[in-house]
Design a protein around this motif. Structure first.
Motif, PDB file in Angstrom:
ATOM      1  N   GLU A 148      -4.339  -2.170  12.033  1.00  0.00           N
ATOM      2  CA  GLU A 148      -5.535  -2.671  12.775  1.00  0.00           C
ATOM      3  C   GLU A 148      -6.579  -2.123  12.436  1.00  0.00           C
ATOM      4  O   GLU A 148      -7.800  -2.769  12.387  1.00  0.00           O
ATOM      5  N   ILE A 165       4.389 -11.963   1.819  1.00  0.00           N
ATOM      6  CA  ILE A 165       4.229 -11.580   3.225  1.00  0.00           C
ATOM      7  C   ILE A 165       3.200 -10.265   3.234  1.00  0.00           C
ATOM      8  O   ILE A 165       3.459  -9.385   2.579  1.00  0.00           O
ATOM      9  N   HIS A 197       2.655  -5.829   1.115  1.00  0.00           N
ATOM     10  CA  HIS A 197       2.920  -7.050   0.472  1.00  0.00           C
ATOM     11  C   HIS A 197       4.314  -6.897  -0.142  1.00  0.00           C
ATOM     12  O   HIS A 197       4.689  -6.396  -1.031  1.00  0.00           O
ATOM     13  N   ARG A 214       3.339  -1.110  -0.847  1.00  0.00           N
ATOM     14  CA  ARG A 214       2.426  -0.775   0.229  1.00  0.00           C
ATOM     15  C   ARG A 214       1.608   0.334  -0.176  1.00  0.00           C
ATOM     16  O   ARG A 214       1.765   1.137  -1.124  1.00  0.00           O
ATOM     17  N   SER A 233       0.503  -7.665   5.438  1.00  0.00           N
ATOM     18  CA  SER A 233       0.385  -7.114   6.677  1.00  0.00           C
ATOM     19  C   SER A 233      -0.800  -6.034   6.488  1.00  0.00           C
ATOM     20  O   SER A 233      -0.778  -5.482   5.499  1.00  0.00           O
ATOM     21  N   TYR A 234      -1.455  -5.850   7.599  1.00  0.00           N
ATOM     22  CA  TYR A 234      -2.420  -4.714   7.507  1.00  0.00           C
ATOM     23  C   TYR A 234      -2.509  -3.881   8.633  1.00  0.00           C
ATOM     24  O   TYR A 234      -2.049  -4.469  10.057  1.00  0.00           O
TER      25      TYR A 234
END
Length: 122
Positions: free
Chosen positions: A61, A56, A51, A35, A58-59
């Motif tokens: 907002e 998978i 990651h 990360r 993710s971010y």
């Protein structure tokens, strides 16, 4: 022990791009999640992107489609491509990895890099 070394920070104008890289080395049996975090002035450290080994992603907002994380599992590296940078993206960016250090034991540990400064200013 496990070492994480970041590179790629620097000074960039608003709207510009930077690519951060992080390489993990040392007593690594396997890595789960890698990360990127950041700490901007006056705020607590916050998650930017993650990651997992399974792919998978993710971010946060505030990334809003501007950043892209990529990972090379074979090389134990993770990159963060940052586009359309804003002055509020200024801060220290840290790489984090959740690592299993032993073949025998299942315990996983979090390791951190030393951080790399990103400054977005005209």
């Amino acid at each position: 022990q496990v070492q994480l070394v970041e590179s790629g920070g620097g000074l960039v104008q608003p709207g510009g791009s930077l690519r951060l890289s992080c390489a993990a080395s040392g007593s690594i049996f396997s890595i789960d999640t890698m990360r990127w975090f950041r700490q901007v002035p006056g705020k607590e450290r916050e998650l930017v992107a993650g990651h997992t080994t399974a792919g998978i992603i993710s971010y946060a907002e505030f990334v809003a489609g501007r950043f892209s994380i990529s990972r090379d599992n074979a090389k134990n590296t993770v990159d963060l491509q940052m586009n359309s940078l804003k002055p509020e993206d200024t801060g220290v960016y840290y790489c984090n990895a959740r690592v299993r250090t032993s073949r025998t034991y299942l315990a996983m540990y979090d390791f951190w890099g030393q951080g790399t400064q990103v400054t977005v200013s005209s």
